[in-house]
Structures are given as C-alpha cells and as structure tokens.
Design a protein around this motif. Sequence first.
Motif, PDB file in Angstrom:
ATOM      1  N   ALA A 191     -10.685   2.185  -8.726  1.00 40.66           N
ATOM      2  CA  ALA A 191     -10.539   3.646  -8.738  1.00 40.66           C
ATOM      3  C   ALA A 191     -11.838   4.325  -9.159  1.00 40.66           C
ATOM      4  O   ALA A 191     -12.203   5.383  -8.619  1.00 40.66           O
ATOM      5  CB  ALA A 191      -9.404   4.047  -9.683  1.00 40.66           C
ATOM      6  N   ILE A 200      -8.994  -4.436  -4.632  1.00 40.98           N
ATOM      7  CA  ILE A 200      -7.641  -4.047  -4.217  1.00 40.98           C
ATOM      8  C   ILE A 200      -6.966  -5.186  -3.464  1.00 40.98           C
ATOM      9  O   ILE A 200      -5.799  -5.524  -3.723  1.00 40.98           O
ATOM     10  CB  ILE A 200      -7.698  -2.776  -3.348  1.00 40.98           C
ATOM     11  N   LEU A 220      -7.935  -2.807 -10.829  1.00 36.36           N
ATOM     12  CA  LEU A 220      -7.631  -1.643  -9.992  1.00 36.36           C
ATOM     13  C   LEU A 220      -8.243  -0.374 -10.569  1.00 36.36           C
ATOM     14  O   LEU A 220      -8.642   0.531  -9.819  1.00 36.36           O
ATOM     15  CB  LEU A 220      -6.119  -1.496  -9.850  1.00 36.36           C
ATOM     16  N   LEU A 255      -4.871   3.723  -3.427  1.00 36.30           N
ATOM     17  CA  LEU A 255      -6.202   3.125  -3.539  1.00 36.30           C
ATOM     18  C   LEU A 255      -6.657   2.559  -2.207  1.00 36.30           C
ATOM     19  O   LEU A 255      -7.814   2.754  -1.795  1.00 36.30           O
ATOM     20  CB  LEU A 255      -6.196   2.022  -4.604  1.00 36.30           C
ATOM     21  N   TYR A 298      -4.667   7.326  -9.391  1.00 34.71           N
ATOM     22  CA  TYR A 298      -4.278   6.012  -9.897  1.00 34.71           C
ATOM     23  C   TYR A 298      -3.787   6.098 -11.339  1.00 34.71           C
ATOM     24  O   TYR A 298      -2.701   5.591 -11.672  1.00 34.71           O
ATOM     25  CB  TYR A 298      -5.465   5.053  -9.798  1.00 34.71           C
TER      26      TYR A 298
END
Length: 429
Positions: free
Chosen positions: A393, A366, A389, A346, A82
């Motif tokens: 991660a 997500i 996000l 993801l 990511y």
Amino acid sequence: MTHGTRVDDAQPATAAHSSGPPRTVGVVWGLLILNTLGSAGAQTIVPLPRSLIQMVTMGSLVLAFVLALALNPRIRLRPSAYVLLLTLLLVPSVISSAELESGFGALFRCGRFALFVATLWLLTRWWDGGLTFVRSHIRMYFAVLGSVAAGLLLSPGAAMPDLYGGRLVGALWPLTPPQIGQYAAVITGLTVLLLMGRRTDRASAAVIVVPSLALLALTHTRTATLGLLIGLVLAIGSLLLTSAAARRFFAWAVVCAVVAVLGFASALEAWFLRGQTQEYFTSLTGRAKVWDALLAEPRTVSEQLFGVGLGDKSFGGLPIDNSWLSVYHEQGLTGVTLVAAFLLVLGGVALLRPPSLERACAIFLISYCAIASYTEAGLGDASPYLLHLALAASLLATPVKRTDLPLTAAAPVSARHRVPRWARDRRRP
C-alpha cells in the motif's frame, strides 16, 4: 530550479523537499516486524519462557506506537483504503470477541490488532510511493534470518530437529519452517527487483539473495517457494514492456528453469515431496481434514456473520493453516468480505498504476500474500502478511505533490526580468 529564482534561494528548498522520512520511521517499522514474529515455535538452544517472548513482542508494538505518535504528534494521516478496511475489520473482531467464546485472550488480541492498525495509520504520513519502507523491510527480515543462520551454526541438531522432519527452524528465537521460508522468499524477491531497477548493486544483492535462498531450501517450504516464483513472474512481467533488464532477466530465468527441470527433476521432486506419501501430499499435509471439520461445524447466525472471536488460528487443537478459513472461523463472513476487499483494492490499484519498480514490488507482495493465504493463516490479525500488504500500500500511494516555495525578496526583480524587453520599452514614457 524554478526560472527566475536565485540559486542560493533554490538550494535550501531542494534539500527540504528531498529529505525523506526520519530514520526513526524505519525503527518503528522494525518494531512492527518484531511484534509479528510470534511466540510459538521450535525449542531454542537457550529455553525462552513464552511469557518473556510475549513481553518482548507486545512491548515492541507499544514502543512502535509511542514512537510513531512522537514522530507524528499532530496526527497527520494520508488516506489509505487498505488501512481503512483493516480498521473496519476490527468491528467483527470486537463483536465476536466480546462474547468471550474464545476467552479473555480474544479481547487482548483485539487490543493488539487495534494498536497495530493505529500505528499503521500514523505511518501513512510517510507513505509516498517510495522505496524507503522496502529497504527497512529487507534489513529487518535479513537480521531475523541472520539469527536463524547463527542458530544453525551453533547447534545444527537444534536448528534442524527430527520433530520438524529435519527442516530448518529458529534455534535462537522460536521460528517455524514456514515463517523462515516466508521471510527468505519475500526479501529475495524484493532484492531481485531492486537489482533489476538498478537501486542496488550486484554485490549487495548477492549478500541478501544467496544466504536467503540457502535458508529457504533448508526449510523445504513449498508455499514460500511457489509464492516467490509466481510473484516474481508477475512482477517482472509488469516491467517487460518498459525495462530491458526485466526482459533479459526473464529470458535467463526461463532458460535456468528448463535446465533445472530437465537435469534435476528427480532431486526437485524429492525436495518438493519432503519424504511424504502421495496421499499425504494430496491432502496438503493433513490440512484438508481440519478444513473439512471446520466447515462441517454447526454455527449460529451470529457466528456465521462475525465468527467466534480472535484466537490462535486453530480448530480442535490443530492449526487451520488457511487465511480464508481462519478468518471465517474467527471473524465470520463479514471478515472474509473485508479481507477480499482489501486484496482486490490493492490488486486493482496496482493494475491501474503505470509500469514502475515500485508497482512491480507491490505486485510481488500482493501476489505472494494471495498465494500463501491458501496454506497459511494471517490475513485477519496482526501478522507479517498484513505488514507485507501495508508495504504494498505504501508503494502504491500517490506521491506527495511539492509546490514551489514563494519567491524571496528578490522576486519582484526576477519577475520583472521575465517581462520581454519590448514590453518594458512600451511601458516607458
């Protein structure tokens, strides 16, 4: 405790292994959140110069980077697809911004984005699939919502101005209704999942959830509400096969939803429409006109590939309010490809992980960001959505493998005791 190791030798090792990241890491995360609050919004009770707000937000980012570097002086990083894709997203941002089509502000935004990504890289050292960053996320955003509630109590007129149709705004710090709705929805969803996973008690959860839902209702933010509901359905659905609490919660949620629709249909419809006409609602509050104009704008090959440079997420003086179109406008098709890539990565990793509370929280974040990307901008630059996000991660990161410490001086004796008696007797002369 490893067999054959003394208790007094094992205890320090356990303490060393169980110690999580230092508390300053939570401070760094909070400073990143402060940086992404923005400087544009409603009029506050005490007028705050925009230059002062920008100084605070940019200063928080610089301080976050300095603290992260101080905590990680040897720059130990963990691999993260990511953050790597975010780093690659800097390339089209710099290429397009260097042409100065969007002015020198575009280069300044590139520098801010680079510092933001660099701080995330430094924090990857503590991304171990745990819930540490989730708790920091909830605490900081709840503090932000606390300032919104305080502004509402101090000056209801300033907190719900006619300019925004009577929707709740930040009266102490300039926050728009979509921002407040986003923060309230995200921490509500995460707190509900922590409660289901028995990582918090009901009283603590109620302190977070009840006021957050009240503020969300006052903002009349449809995107945040839909993101919260759909995100929770997907997250809880990932736990149905392994969690009895998830199954009970899901059943009660279905019952409550049916009762709400049957008993309060007219009130829900009025809240959802916000007094708008059907035509205005179908045009997504006028967003569709901006989108059509943006797509119809003639562009060179370079602008199609790399965009026109990082700007204020507007077109023709009007907000774009769509992450995909704002990325296309500012970072081109290259940026759109990279944004789609990190969302797919993801999502794919979350689907491959075994069911767990951490996985459920990641799925919620997500899915929420994916839903909000249709009517909100923010996936191509330093923003709360990129922090959500990043939190996902960190939850999907592989836990750090702890190797057993080497045996102490008493190890040869302990090892000898593990040899069967008959084998030792056979070795004796």
